[in-house]
Design an enzyme around this catalytic site. Structure first.
Site, PDB file in Angstrom:
ATOM      1  N   TYR A 143       0.722  -1.151  -0.218  1.00 29.97           N
ATOM      2  CA  TYR A 143      -0.174  -0.359   0.016  1.00 29.97           C
ATOM      3  C   TYR A 143       1.129   1.121  -0.169  1.00 29.97           C
ATOM      4  O   TYR A 143       0.431   2.007  -0.272  1.00 29.97           O
ATOM      5  CB  TYR A 143      -0.545  -0.056   1.303  1.00 29.97           C
ATOM      6  N   LYS A 196       3.013 -15.578   3.371  1.00 32.29           N
ATOM      7  CA  LYS A 196       2.620 -16.540   2.558  1.00 32.29           C
ATOM      8  C   LYS A 196       4.190 -16.636   1.776  1.00 32.29           C
ATOM      9  O   LYS A 196       4.392 -16.726   0.788  1.00 32.29           O
ATOM     10  CB  LYS A 196       1.884 -15.850   1.177  1.00 32.29           C
ATOM     11  N   ASP A 228      -3.702 -17.645   2.967  1.00 31.22           N
ATOM     12  CA  ASP A 228      -5.171 -18.790   2.381  1.00 31.22           C
ATOM     13  C   ASP A 228      -5.302 -19.867   2.946  1.00 31.22           C
ATOM     14  O   ASP A 228      -6.865 -19.596   2.700  1.00 31.22           O
ATOM     15  CB  ASP A 228      -4.239 -19.310   0.916  1.00 31.22           C
ATOM     16  N   ASP A 252      -5.388  -6.388   6.126  1.00 25.60           N
ATOM     17  CA  ASP A 252      -6.949  -5.291   5.515  1.00 25.60           C
ATOM     18  C   ASP A 252      -7.641  -6.564   5.078  1.00 25.60           C
ATOM     19  O   ASP A 252      -9.252  -6.624   5.196  1.00 25.60           O
ATOM     20  CB  ASP A 252      -6.399  -4.862   4.280  1.00 25.60           C
ATOM     21  N   ASP A 256     -11.015  -7.868   8.413  1.00 27.83           N
ATOM     22  CA  ASP A 256     -12.590  -7.992   7.192  1.00 27.83           C
ATOM     23  C   ASP A 256     -13.222  -9.094   7.535  1.00 27.83           C
ATOM     24  O   ASP A 256     -14.886  -9.552   7.451  1.00 27.83           O
ATOM     25  CB  ASP A 256     -12.611  -7.192   5.879  1.00 27.83           C
TER      26      ASP A 256
END
Ligand code: NAD
Length: 368
Positions: A143, A196, A228, A252, A256
């Site tokens: 980001y 990851k 994942d 992020d 959620d």
């Protein structure tokens, strides 16, 4: 007697409605435990654009920097969506996080047992409620990494390209891991580092730093998971997690997901922390302009920001437990605001507004 300086930023929409209720709870805790909370209200967001010409006045930044903790309502609304000069209420939010140098976002996903049915997961999966904490790195990764693209976004040219750099330093990883471990020590002493590392070089650095840092916290049981798999496990068996610590983009997405698993948006709070004890505390929902000023907003997410503030900024552990207990007692007694009211299941006579819910929680508060 301890004195604490708290800055409130009610903001826009339902912000003033819900912050008002949280202040009542703060004052009652002061009375019960003999603390003095000096509460100073400042402007940020749309209201600051209207009155000061900027979403984040310098005066607000200065007051927050001098405070022990900041309580935010919410900012934004249709009134400020199309401003000609490009300033937006949300710019104030990013600005204050930057000014206070906040790099860790703590998002508890808590499902109260009384609201079990609001989770989309089956009762046999969700069990007796849920209590997970996701610690998300807030200032690094793609980001904020270097952005590049070929001269034009010409979608008819197959070789046109764009990229965002996922880059982390040892320093950035180490400090967020420490935040995660310290949070785990205040909870169930279990931490899962999500990355990851089977694919990403940056994740391999996360894993290497994790291997080193975890040796400093022998009292915390650790695990690792690929992102994942973590996304899958959050809906398959969410109760296996206590604290999850992860990068900006993975956090992020996972925060959620975790908030949906935990049900209602009106019940979830978050904390943003930096190197010291100063932190910013807020509900995860927005300014809900559709119900602003109508005594309909659920104030519990904002009131739940206080136990976070007490635990992470002020060191008031018993006081934090007292608020959690009061909210539990009010829910046990059957009281619900509209957003958490289920017709046929809840008692219509116990459907209450913003102010009444605040009053009930204040009344239920007892020194423990
Ligand atoms: P929202 O969270 O404000 O509202 C989504 C839905 O949830 C609405 O139906 C609303 O009525 C309901 N809701 C939200 N909080 C509630 C509460 N406490 N009690 C009962 N119901 C509640 O999201 P949105 O509609 O997408 O955004 C509205 C405005 O808020 C926008 O301007 C957006 O940019 C802003 N926003 C601000 C923040 C923040 O300040 N941190 C976060 C998200 C959105």
């Amino acid at each position: 007697m301890s004195t604490f300086n708290i800055v409130t930023l009610p903001g826009d929409g339902i912000g003033p409605d819900i912050v008002r209720e949280a202040c009542k709870v703060l004052n009652k805790i002061g009375e019960l435990y003999g603390h003095k909370f000096n509460i100073t209200e400042k402007r940020m967001g749309g209201i600051a654009i209207d009155m000061d010409g900027t979403s984040l006045p310098q005066d607000t930044i200065d007051a927050c920097l001098k405070s022990d903790a900041v309580l935010l309502g919410a900012v934004g609304g249709p009134k400020w969506d199309h401003l000609p000069n490009g300033d937006r209420p949300e710019k104030g939010l990013l600005g204050i996080r930057g000014a206070l140098k906040l790099y860790a976002n703590l998002r508890p996903a808590v499902l109260f047992k009384q609201l079990q049915h609001t989770s989309p997961l089956k009762p046999e999966i969700i069990g007796e409620g849920l209590d997970i904490l996701v610690v998300r790195e807030l200032t690094g990764g793609m980001y904020f990494g270097e952005k590049a693209n070929s001269p034009a976004y010409d979608t008819t040219k197959p070789d046109a390209w764009a990229s965002d750099l996922e880059k982390y330093s040892v320093y950035e990883i180490e400090r967020i891991l420490k935040t995660g471990f310290e949070a785990a020590q205040k909870r169930d002493h279990r931490l899962c580092c999500v990355h990851k590392a089977n694919v990403l070089e940056s994740s391999r650095l996360w894993r290497a730093v994790f291997e080193r840092v975890k040796k400093d916290y022998p009292d915390v049981e650790t695990s690792e998971m690929y992102v994942d798999n973590a996304a899958m496990q959050l809906v398959r068996n969410p109760r296996q997690f206590d604290v999850i610590v992860t990068s900006n983009i993975f956090g992020d997405i996972l925060t959620d997901e975790a908030s949906q698993v935990a049900g209602s948006i009106g019940m979830l709070a978050s904390a943003s922390l930096g190197a010291g004890t100063l932190g910013l505390y807020e509900p995860i929902h927005g300014s809900a302009p559709d119900i602003a000023g109508k005594n309909l907003a659920n104030p519990i997410a904002t009131i739940l920001s206080l136990p976070l503030m007490f635990r992470y900024s002020l060191g008031l552990m018993k006081e934090a437990d007292a608020i959690d207990k009061a909210i539990n007692d009010v829910l046990d007694a059957g009281y619900r605001t509209g957003d958490i009211f289920t017709p046929g299941l809840n008692d219509e006579s116990k459907k209450v507004g913003t102010k009444e819910m605040g009053d009930l929680i204040v009344k239920a508060l007892k020194k423990i």
